[in-house]
Write an enzyme that holds these catalytic residues in place. Structure first.
Site, PDB file in Angstrom:
ATOM      1  CG  HIS A 172      -3.555  -4.828   5.519  1.00 32.77           C
ATOM      2  ND1 HIS A 172      -4.556  -4.228   6.243  1.00 32.77           N
ATOM      3  CD2 HIS A 172      -3.052  -3.858   4.719  1.00 32.77           C
ATOM      4  CE1 HIS A 172      -4.655  -2.962   5.889  1.00 32.77           C
ATOM      5  NE2 HIS A 172      -3.752  -2.707   4.959  1.00 32.77           N
ATOM      6  CG  HIS A 202      -2.126  -0.876   1.052  1.00 36.37           C
ATOM      7  ND1 HIS A 202      -2.809  -1.440   2.104  1.00 36.37           N
ATOM      8  CD2 HIS A 202      -2.779  -1.284  -0.084  1.00 36.37           C
ATOM      9  CE1 HIS A 202      -3.821  -2.158   1.629  1.00 36.37           C
ATOM     10  NE2 HIS A 202      -3.821  -2.076   0.316  1.00 36.37           N
ATOM     11  CG  HIS A 232      -1.087   2.691  10.012  1.00 35.49           C
ATOM     12  ND1 HIS A 232      -2.383   2.355   9.690  1.00 35.49           N
ATOM     13  CD2 HIS A 232      -0.434   2.764   8.835  1.00 35.49           C
ATOM     14  CE1 HIS A 232      -2.503   2.220   8.385  1.00 35.49           C
ATOM     15  NE2 HIS A 232      -1.331   2.461   7.836  1.00 35.49           N
ATOM     16  CG  ASP A 239      -1.207  -1.060   7.495  1.00 32.83           C
ATOM     17  OD1 ASP A 239      -0.484  -0.560   8.366  1.00 32.83           O
ATOM     18  OD2 ASP A 239      -1.719  -0.414   6.574  1.00 32.83           O
ATOM     19  CG  ASP A 278      -0.395   3.817   3.770  1.00 33.86           C
ATOM     20  OD1 ASP A 278      -0.499   2.917   2.915  1.00 33.86           O
ATOM     21  OD2 ASP A 278      -0.905   3.731   4.900  1.00 33.86           O
ATOM     22  CG  HIS A 279       2.705   0.837   4.821  1.00 33.70           C
ATOM     23  ND1 HIS A 279       3.014   0.604   6.137  1.00 33.70           N
ATOM     24  CD2 HIS A 279       1.390   1.171   4.789  1.00 33.70           C
ATOM     25  CE1 HIS A 279       1.916   0.751   6.871  1.00 33.70           C
ATOM     26  NE2 HIS A 279       0.922   1.105   6.081  1.00 33.70           N
TER      27      HIS A 279
END
Lengths: 320, 320
Positions: free
Chosen positions: A142, A64, A270, A212, A66-67
């Protein structure tokens, strides 16, 4: 001796409220490990005046944005800043393909080697085994394949009490003592008892990064007795259903796992952009597990520092 | 009526000295266009409290990371923030492939449509032709394929001087007048002379964005009389050889092109990290072309505002 986690990003999905996307730096005895690399990671390094050149290993939990969106910029800038030592990147399948495609279209060739280590097993496995540290994976749950990482310090040498040793002691004998052996006479009897002239090594530190995931109680055995656990806590009690639906964890759930795993300290991060004020999340977690802290960007958590009472003073020991 | 460029990034290669990577926002009469999207572009939008939702068109000059690494995060965040209107992205071949691969591994499906328009011709071509604006490409000369973009406002309607018109005038007649026609009697003679009852429309504005390139004097005819030209000026006089070797431009060269193209105003940007202080670059450019300004993040350059003396007052005109 350091075993220190620095928070460089604490936001989920989109940056908000001056919180950046996931990024953490682990310093184990001046060996640096980067954990996730959200967009703007290199800006955080500038902001906190951290030198990136010494990072040898980067771990990406999942794909993802954002990582990992800061990764290409991060490794490009290290190239431009003159890096010439190898870099190892660990992550799920697809990461190498994305970075390779970006390199292809930018027609860039770095001055240093990048080694990709794609994680393919869903069973815990050791993906890095270094002189001082080994790193083990955990499968998170996830919406897409996501891995957690556990850092274990390796056993250290014992520390010599120099004042109790004669100056005639030989290098070979020092090595034996630091490895925990007694020194023997020719007839096999004990000449110098190890514990009389050495201190035990500093206790080993262990850190787990749980990125996550939905709440996974079955991880408790693998996380048992961690000195420090980072766990995502995207939501508070008010959003329990949404946490489950989006495969995320609440602050209270993260704390519950910390309790069940008997970890020493929990950091939650997070955070959803819906929470400008994070105090409710911290309070909910602390109701279950009091030694919980918020991931605050720029803050350091030095576990090793918290063990100083067990460490002999500088004067009386040889450093590793 | 606006024709305004906002600088959101002014650094080359790596961010430094609080300067972010390339990103500009063009506002033409509240239609927003994004030009390049370096890492952290979405953070700049947060910092300057600009809403991204109204952007319909994004232009990427080339696939060096400092010009597009913020794109995936930018379009992902718009999805998460609830965007549901189509987005058009223009850029060199490869961009769609990279974004598509990132989408594939994140298993994301946006709530809105993204239309990729890959630029394939090295000849100037119109890649966007809208109601109010058309956009034309320029081939720059950089280490990889790189395009510049020229924004042309389309001819406007004339503005009515209402106080000079009878209240019995018909809609059909108003349209004729705004299009510049006279109103005729049945015998073909002039009943109302257009220039007696209308003001000429506001002069059209033209903006050119010249991203990474070696100095290209042959672009002067295509850039002739631009109201505003942004041109990269990575280096100063001290680094002329390096500019040539790396296919970049010096501040003085950018100013020379501005002079030869007879543009009205020049903004220089994409500064090398070696210059903490940009004054020397500005001075070198102004020696050649006095109306030069530095690209300073957060600053707006409203060309239309500079033409207000030619625009009739609100009271005496109908707005477009």
């Amino acid at each position: 001796v350091k075993f220190e986690l620095t928070i460089l990003g604490s936001s989920s999905a989109t940056p908000a409220h001056n919180r950046n996307q996931s990024c953490q730096l682990l310093n184990i005895d001046e060996q640096l490990f980067l954990l996730d690399c959200g967009e703007g990671a290199q800006l955080q390094f500038l902001k906190y005046k951290i030198k990136s050149g010494r990072i040898k290993h980067i771990f990406i939990s999942h794909l993802h944005g954002d990582h990992y969106l800061g990764l290409f910029g991060f490794i490009s800038s290290m190239h431009l800043q003159g890096r010439n030592t190898d870099l190892h990147i660990y992550g799920p399948p697809g990461l190498a393909e994305i970075i390779t495609l970006q390199l292809k279209y930018s027609e860039s060739v770095f001055n240093y080697m990048v080694h990709f280590h794609e994680i393919s097993s869903d069973q815990p496995e050791v993906i890095l085994d270094d002189e001082k540290v080994y790193v083990e994976t955990m499968l998170m749950s996830h919406r897409i394949k996501c891995y957690g990482f556990i850092f274990h310090e390796k056993p250290k040498k014992r520390k010599l009490r120099k004042e109790r040793l004669s100056e005639e002691i030989k290098l070979q004998e020092i090595i034996k003592l630091r490895n925990g052996e007694d020194l023997l006479n020719e007839d096999g009897s004990i000449r110098i008892k190890n514990e009389d002239v050495t201190f035990p090594p500093r206790p080993l530190s262990h850190f787990a990064n749980c990125s996550d995931t939905i709440y996974l109680e079955h991880l408790a055995p693998q996380l048992q007795n961690m000195d420090l656990m980072y766990h995502e806590a995207t939501f508070g009690d008010d959003m329990g259903e949404r946490a489950e639906k989006t495969f995320h964890t609440t602050a209270r759930q993260a704390a519950t796992l910390a309790l069940k795993a008997n970890v020493k300290k929990l950091i939650i991060g997070h955070f959803s952009t819906r929470y400008r004020d994070l105090k409710p999340l911290l309070e909910q977690a602390r109701e279950v597990f009091p030694n919980t802290y918020l991931a605050i960007e720029g803050e350091n958590h030095n576990i090793s520092g918290e063990k100083t009472n067990e460490i002999p003073t500088e004067e009386s020991s040889l450093e590793d």
